[in-house]
Design an enzyme around this catalytic site. Structure first.
Site, short mmCIF file in Angstrom:
data_model
loop_
_atom_site.label_atom_id
_atom_site.label_comp_id
_atom_site.label_asym_id
_atom_site.label_seq_id
_atom_site.Cartn_x
_atom_site.Cartn_y
_atom_site.Cartn_z
N SER A 158 -3.41 -80.46 19.91
CA SER A 158 -4.72 -79.99 20.36
C SER A 158 -5.62 -81.19 20.70
O SER A 158 -5.29 -81.99 21.57
CB SER A 158 -5.33 -79.10 19.28
OG SER A 158 -6.48 -78.44 19.73
N HIS A 245 -2.45 -70.86 20.71
CA HIS A 245 -2.90 -72.19 20.28
C HIS A 245 -2.51 -72.39 18.82
O HIS A 245 -3.32 -72.26 17.90
CB HIS A 245 -4.41 -72.33 20.47
CG HIS A 245 -4.87 -73.75 20.43
ND1 HIS A 245 -4.58 -74.66 21.43
CD2 HIS A 245 -5.58 -74.44 19.50
CE1 HIS A 245 -5.11 -75.83 21.12
NE2 HIS A 245 -5.71 -75.73 19.95
#
Length: 294
Positions: A158, A245
């Protein structure tokens, strides 16, 4: 809910449950506390003895709101022979106010202004470069201790993935590789290209992204790979169906294979072939984006 990149591994491909951006008011100031350096194992004897050595040094960069120590279990997923003597470093980002999370203080490598991340998102290049210096200092220290630069790998998830690619692109030497998990380019590609060193362009990159990621959409991965290819870099793009995610075990397993077979090999004929052709069931992209299912 706020953007908090969770390192917890999941067996399935659930979308984000504990991670989301919360766009908010821009904070008036960005206070930073010093970076926390987690303990590393001392470099192995003979670390700089040549390319026949099959161990290396890996820096893992966590996501927003996380910490290095909570990610240490990731090293356990790299059990291949090539990683038997690998030293891992799990630094924790400085504590800072994060604009998209309404100025909340949390571990953050650099500020994120809005969400989801898109090509129109604000990029604070100077803030990113300050974080890059932290990573470069760690790499410099390891190389000074005798590790071959081509045995150094930088992985990140990320926000940490964004920092990993920025760090590798601006490093003055060719490194062993970079793996970006659900990341993005944290800079304006049109102006940043001039900062990329010629030696850095020789560092191979693996970019892994889920096509169900709503926080850092798959287009960010495509744009990142397109930029790297435009620099003439070898970059493999691995896309997983229905992955949001999050970080899944099979992503780490794939990264382990990629690093073992394509980077930490002894650079024989097989290693050269893998560099050109990628792993079985995959491909290096030459202007074509391919999706893969596990």
């Amino acid at each position: 809910m706020m953007l908090l990149a969770q390192p917890a591994l999941r067996g399935g491909r659930e979308d984000e449950q504990n991670s989301s951006f919360l766009p908010g008011a821009i904070s008036s100031s960005r206070r930073r506390l010093p970076v926390q350096m987690e303990e590393e194992r001392a470099p192995a004897a003979g670390a700089g003895s040549g390319r026949a050595r099959r161990c290396g040094f890996v820096v893992w960069l966590h996501g927003l709101g996380d910490c290095g120590r909570a990610n240490e279990f990731i090293a356990e997923h790299f059990s291949a022979a090539a990683f038997r003597d690998t030293r891992w470093a799990f630094p924790t980002a400085p504590t800072a106010a994060v604009t998209c999370n309404r100025g909340a203080l949390m571990p953050s490598w650099f500020d994120i202004h809005d969400a989801p991340i898109t090509s129109k998102s604000v990029r604070d290049e100077e803030d990113v470069l300050r974080a890059v210096q932290i990573v470069h200092t760690m790499i410099d220290r390891e190389i000074a201790a005798g590790t071959n630069p081509e045995d150094v790998l930088v992985f990140g998830l990320s926000q940490g993935g964004a920092l990993s690619i920025a760090s590798v692109l601006t490093y003055p030497r060719t490194l062993g590789g970079c793996a970006v998990f659900s990341g993005f380019l944290p800079f304006d590609s049109s102006s940043f290209a001039a900062r990329v060193t010629d030696d850095a362009k020789k560092t191979p990159v693996l970019w892994i992204h889920g096509d169900a990621d709503s926080l850092i959409p798959i287009q960010e991965g495509r744009d990142g790979v397109k930029f790297l290819q435009g620099l003439g870099m070898a970059c493999e793009f691995k896309v997983y169906d229905r992955l949001g995610h999050t970080l899944a075990p099979y992503e780490l397993e794939y990264c382990e294979r990629w690093a073992s077979e394509n980077i930490l090999s002894e650079h024989g004929e097989e290693g050269l072939k893998l560099k050109k052709g990628g792993l079985p069931g995959s491909k290096f992209l030459g202007g074509v984006f391919s999706c893969f299912s596990k």
